[in-house]
Write a protein that holds these residues in place. Structure first.
Motif, PDB file in Angstrom:
ATOM      1  N   LYS A   2       0.859  -2.023   0.117  1.00 32.35           N
ATOM      2  CA  LYS A   2      -0.261  -0.187  -0.237  1.00 32.35           C
ATOM      3  C   LYS A   2       0.762   1.644   0.334  1.00 32.35           C
ATOM      4  O   LYS A   2       1.739   1.702   0.703  1.00 32.35           O
ATOM      5  N   ALA A   4       0.753   5.711  -0.324  1.00 29.11           N
ATOM      6  CA  ALA A   4       0.304   7.205  -0.435  1.00 29.11           C
ATOM      7  C   ALA A   4       1.255   7.886  -1.146  1.00 29.11           C
ATOM      8  O   ALA A   4       1.734   7.703  -0.183  1.00 29.11           O
ATOM      9  N   LYS A  16       2.082  11.955 -10.696  1.00 32.20           N
ATOM     10  CA  LYS A  16       0.875  11.312 -11.055  1.00 32.20           C
ATOM     11  C   LYS A  16       1.359  11.131 -12.536  1.00 32.20           C
ATOM     12  O   LYS A  16       1.118   9.905 -13.071  1.00 32.20           O
ATOM     13  N   SER A  23      -1.206   1.086 -10.392  1.00 29.78           N
ATOM     14  CA  SER A  23      -2.647   1.555  -9.604  1.00 29.78           C
ATOM     15  C   SER A  23      -2.636   0.900  -8.729  1.00 29.78           C
ATOM     16  O   SER A  23      -3.458   1.483  -7.452  1.00 29.78           O
ATOM     17  N   SER A  24      -1.618   0.903  -7.264  1.00 29.37           N
ATOM     18  CA  SER A  24      -1.437   0.954  -5.730  1.00 29.37           C
ATOM     19  C   SER A  24      -1.710   2.170  -5.620  1.00 29.37           C
ATOM     20  O   SER A  24      -1.436   1.969  -3.542  1.00 29.37           O
ATOM     21  N   ILE A  25      -1.535   3.242  -6.086  1.00 34.25           N
ATOM     22  CA  ILE A  25      -0.995   4.402  -4.978  1.00 34.25           C
ATOM     23  C   ILE A  25      -2.130   5.229  -4.748  1.00 34.25           C
ATOM     24  O   ILE A  25      -3.458   5.339  -5.551  1.00 34.25           O
ATOM     25  N   THR A  26      -1.758   5.581  -3.952  1.00 36.60           N
ATOM     26  CA  THR A  26      -3.507   6.873  -3.260  1.00 36.60           C
ATOM     27  C   THR A  26      -3.312   7.709  -3.265  1.00 36.60           C
ATOM     28  O   THR A  26      -2.144   7.945  -2.875  1.00 36.60           O
ATOM     29  N   TYR A  27      -3.835   8.559  -3.733  1.00 37.82           N
ATOM     30  CA  TYR A  27      -3.463   9.842  -3.171  1.00 37.82           C
ATOM     31  C   TYR A  27      -4.214  10.398  -2.335  1.00 37.82           C
ATOM     32  O   TYR A  27      -5.385  10.586  -2.240  1.00 37.82           O
ATOM     33  N   VAL A  28      -3.980  10.910  -1.177  1.00 36.65           N
ATOM     34  CA  VAL A  28      -3.991  12.031  -0.351  1.00 36.65           C
ATOM     35  C   VAL A  28      -3.428  13.225   0.369  1.00 36.65           C
ATOM     36  O   VAL A  28      -3.055  13.762  -0.670  1.00 36.65           O
ATOM     37  N   GLN A  29      -4.925  13.784   1.025  1.00 32.57           N
ATOM     38  CA  GLN A  29      -4.319  15.489   0.860  1.00 32.57           C
ATOM     39  C   GLN A  29      -4.094  15.718   2.313  1.00 32.57           C
ATOM     40  O   GLN A  29      -3.666  17.004   2.468  1.00 32.57           O
ATOM     41  N   SER A  33      -4.009   9.192   7.461  1.00 38.66           N
ATOM     42  CA  SER A  33      -3.737   8.201   7.536  1.00 38.66           C
ATOM     43  C   SER A  33      -2.378   7.204   7.200  1.00 38.66           C
ATOM     44  O   SER A  33      -1.995   6.073   6.440  1.00 38.66           O
ATOM     45  N   TYR A  37      -0.415   2.366   5.760  1.00 41.60           N
ATOM     46  CA  TYR A  37       0.312   2.539   4.576  1.00 41.60           C
ATOM     47  C   TYR A  37       1.737   1.692   4.980  1.00 41.60           C
ATOM     48  O   TYR A  37       2.486   2.166   5.398  1.00 41.60           O
TER      49      TYR A  37
END
Length: 143
Positions: A2, A4, A16, A23-29, A33, A37
């Motif tokens: 995981k 981020a 990006k 596709s395993s990357i999550t972009y967070v603000q 959290s 990861y």
């Protein structure tokens, strides 16, 4: 694994574009959290070095921190963290450098083994090339 990524502006756009097929990357603000990861990339660490206090709470997450302008060891000292976190790696996150096929990372010797185990698919191809602001040794990683 995981992963981020936290960032803004051209740094985030470059990341990006470079990693559009992952596709395993999550972009967070934000950092709320970050402990959820395996790898947390903070492209804005140079602007917010006090975040090191939050990152030091999580042993199981590897943090890749933008260390273009900030020395991570100095941020640790300034935050009065008694023991250096063994999970922080400095990266060169200038937008035009993110876009290259080489990711410049700074890995302190005292965490290199742990980093190799966690990010071995990247660090197997690393080469120490001298000093970098983030830590005392810089490694080039072919990505």
């Amino acid at each position: 694994m995981k992963i981020a990524v936290l960032g803004t502006g051209k740094k985030l756009d470059s990341w990006k574009e470079k990693h559009s097929s992952n596709s395993s990357i999550t972009y967070v603000q934000d950092t709320q959290s970050c402990g959820e990861y395996d790898v947390f990339v903070d492209l804005n660490f140079d602007e917010f070095p006090k975040r090191i206090a939050e990152y030091a709470k999580f042993d199981h997450t590897i943090f890749l921190l933008s260390a273009n302008l900030v020395n991570i060891d100095q941020a640790i000292f300034d935050a009065q963290i008694p023991h250096p976190p063994k999970n922080t790696i400095g990266i060169c996150a200038f937008p035009h450098l993110i876009e290259r096929n080489i990711l410049e990372v700074c890995i302190p010797d005292y965490i290199k083994k742990q980093s190799e185990e966690t990010l071995g698919f990247l660090l197997q191809q690393s080469e120490a090339v001298g000093q970098f602001l983030g830590y005392d040794k810089m490694h080039w990683v072919v990505s």
